[in-house]
Design a protein around this motif. Structure first.
Motif, short mmCIF file in Angstrom:
data_model
loop_
_atom_site.label_atom_id
_atom_site.label_comp_id
_atom_site.label_asym_id
_atom_site.label_seq_id
_atom_site.Cartn_x
_atom_site.Cartn_y
_atom_site.Cartn_z
N SER A 88 0.72 -1.03 -0.07
CA SER A 88 -0.02 -0.02 -0.04
C SER A 88 0.93 1.24 0.19
CB SER A 88 -0.97 0.11 1.05
OG SER A 88 -1.75 1.19 1.26
N ARG A 89 1.99 1.22 0.70
CA ARG A 89 2.71 2.30 0.96
C ARG A 89 3.60 2.33 -0.72
NH1 ARG A 89 6.55 0.81 4.23
NH2 ARG A 89 5.14 0.89 6.18
N TYR A 90 3.90 1.62 -1.41
CA TYR A 90 4.46 1.69 -2.57
C TYR A 90 3.49 2.18 -3.44
CZ TYR A 90 6.59 0.01 -6.98
OH TYR A 90 7.19 0.21 -8.24
N ARG A 91 2.44 1.80 -3.42
CA ARG A 91 1.24 2.31 -4.44
C ARG A 91 1.07 3.53 -4.12
NH1 ARG A 91 -2.40 -1.20 -6.95
NH2 ARG A 91 -4.20 0.14 -6.41
N GLY A 92 1.06 4.08 -2.90
CA GLY A 92 0.41 5.47 -2.90
C GLY A 92 1.72 6.41 -2.68
N ALA A 125 -3.44 -6.56 -9.77
CA ALA A 125 -4.82 -7.13 -9.18
C ALA A 125 -4.43 -7.45 -7.60
CB ALA A 125 -5.43 -8.43 -9.90
N LEU A 126 -3.37 -8.18 -7.28
CA LEU A 126 -3.09 -8.51 -6.07
C LEU A 126 -2.62 -7.40 -5.26
CD1 LEU A 126 -2.77 -10.90 -4.30
CD2 LEU A 126 -0.37 -11.10 -5.07
N SER A 127 -1.83 -6.41 -5.73
CA SER A 127 -1.47 -5.31 -5.07
C SER A 127 -2.68 -4.41 -4.60
CB SER A 127 -0.73 -4.45 -5.82
OG SER A 127 -0.72 -3.98 -6.81
N ARG A 128 -3.65 -4.16 -5.64
CA ARG A 128 -4.80 -3.58 -5.32
C ARG A 128 -5.50 -4.21 -4.22
NH1 ARG A 128 -7.01 -3.96 -9.98
NH2 ARG A 128 -8.40 -5.75 -9.49
#
Length: 320
Positions: A88-92, A125-128
Motif C-alpha cells: 500500500s505504501r508503494y502504491r501510494g 490485481a493482487l497489489s490492489r
C-alpha cells in the motif's frame, strides 16, 4: 617553523583576495565566491554519482530482508498485515522508484525473498487487493473509535434519563439507533476484511513468500547478521576510498596549476587556481570528518558499555 607556516598561510590568503598585489573589489570577490560555490556543489554532485557505484549495506541487505530474517517480525499473525502495508505504501508513493535499485545485487539469503515480494507488489490485481485490505483495516479502526465515543455519550445520556431528568429523552433513542447502525457497519467491515484475508492467504505468490521466509535456517540467519556487521564496518572506508579517487586527482591538478602560476608570476591564474585549490580541499576535509563520525561513535559506545559492565561487576563484588 610556526612562523614559516603562518607566513605561508598569510601569503595564501593574499592570493585568494588579491590580483597582482591589488585587493579585489567587493563585487568581484562576491562573484568569485558564487563561482566557488557552484563548483563546490558540482564536485559534491560528482562525488554522489561516483560513490553510487558502490552497493550500500541497505541495498545489499534491504530493510525488508532484515525484518523477515534478522528481526523475525513476519510471524503468522502479522505477516499479511506487514505485506499489505508495504504494498500500500508503494502504491501510494508519489516518488518514482529508482530503476537502479531493482538491479542492485543482493545477499543470497535476501534475493529470493525480495524478488518474491516484488512479484506480489508488481501484480496490479493482487497489489490492489492488499491495498484494499489496509484501507478496510483503517476504516474499521475509525469506525470502532467512533462507536466507542457514541457508546460513552449514550451511557451518560441513559444515566441522566434514569435519574428522571427526562423520561422521554429522544436523545437516548437517537444514540441507541446510531450505535445499532455503527454495529451493523462494523460487522459488515469485519466480514469483508476476513473474506479478503482468506482470499489473499490462499494466493500462490503470497504462500510462496511465506514458504521462503519459513525456509530460512538459523545458520543462514547468523551468516546474514555477520555479513551485515562486516558491511556496516567497512562500507564507510570503501566509500572514502572511492571519494578520494575522485577528489585527489582534482586536488593535485589544481595544486600543480597553482604552483606553476606562482612560479611564472601569472596573477590571474594564481587567483583562480588558489580558489579551486580551496574548493577541492573542502570536500576532502568534510569526508574525513564523516569517516571519523561513522567509526568513532561505535568504538566509544563499545568502550562505554564495557566500562559500565566493569563498574557493575565491581559494585556487585563490593556488595557481596
Amino acid at each position: 617553523m610556526p612562523g614559516t607556516i603562518g607566513l605561508n598561510i598569510q601569503r595564501f590568503q593574499q592570493r585568494l583576495t588579491r590580483l597582482d598585489r591589488e585587493p579585489l573589489g567587493k563585487a568581484a570577490l562576491v562573484i568569485i565566491l558564487f563561482l566557488d560555490l557552484f563548483i563546490l556543489l558540482s564536485i559534491f554532485d560528482g562525488l554522489a554519482a561516483h560513490t553510487a557505484q558502490l552497493t550500500s549495506p541497505d541495498e545489499y541487505i534491504p530493510g525488508l530482508c532484515r525484518d523477515m530474517v534478522l528481526d523475525e517480525d513476519w510471524n503468522e499473525t502479522s505477516r499479511l498485515g506487514k505485506l499489505a502495508h508495504l504494498v500500500s505504501r508503494y502504491r501510494g508513493s508519489y516518488v518514482r522508484p529508482d530503476p537502479r535499485a531493482e538491479r542492485v545485487p543482493m545477499h543470497a539469503t535476501c534475493d529470493p525473498l525480495v524478488r518474491a515480494y516484488r512479484d506480489i507488489r508488481d501484480d496490479k490485481a493482487l497489489s490492489r487487493d492488499l491495498d484494499m485490505l489496509v484501507k478496510i483495516g483503517g476504516e474499521t479502526r475509525d469506525l470502532r473509535a467512533g462507536q466507542e465515543r457514541v457508546k460513552g455519550t449514550y451511557d451518560t445520556a441513559l444515566l441522566e434519563s434514569i435519574a428522571g431528568r427526562d423520561a422521554q429523552d429522544s436523545r437516548v433513542t437517537t444514540l441507541r439507533q446510531e450505535i445499532a447502525d455503527k454495529t451493523v457497519a462494523m460487522e459488515e467491515l469485519v466480514r469483508r476484511e476476513r473474506q479478503l484475508q482468506a482470499t489473499l492467504e490462499q494466493d500462490e505468490r503470497i504462500r510462496a513468500l511465506y514458504a521462503l521466509v519459513a525456509g530460512v535456517s538459523g545458520a543462514d540467519r547468523e551468516t546474514l547478521r555477520e555479513d551485515l556487521r562486516r558491511l556496516n564496518f567497512w562500507f564507510p572506508v570503501k566509500k572514502l576510498g572511492m571519494e578520494m579517487l575522485f577528489l585527489l586527482p582534482l586536488f593535485l591538478v589544481f595544486y600543480a596549476w597553482n604552483a606553476r602560476s606562482i612560479a611564472r608570476n601569472r596573477p590571474f591564474q594564481t587567483l583562480v587556481s588558489s580558489h579551486l585549490l580551496v574548493v577541492a580541499l573542502i570536500p576532502v576535509f568534510f569526508k574525513l570528518l564523516e569517516l571519523v563520525y561513522d567509526i568513532l561513535p561505535r568504538k566509544l559506545l563499545r568502550h562505554l558499555v564495557e566500562l559500565l559492565e566493569s563498574l557493575k561487576l565491581v559494585a556487585i563484588w563490593h556488595y557481596l
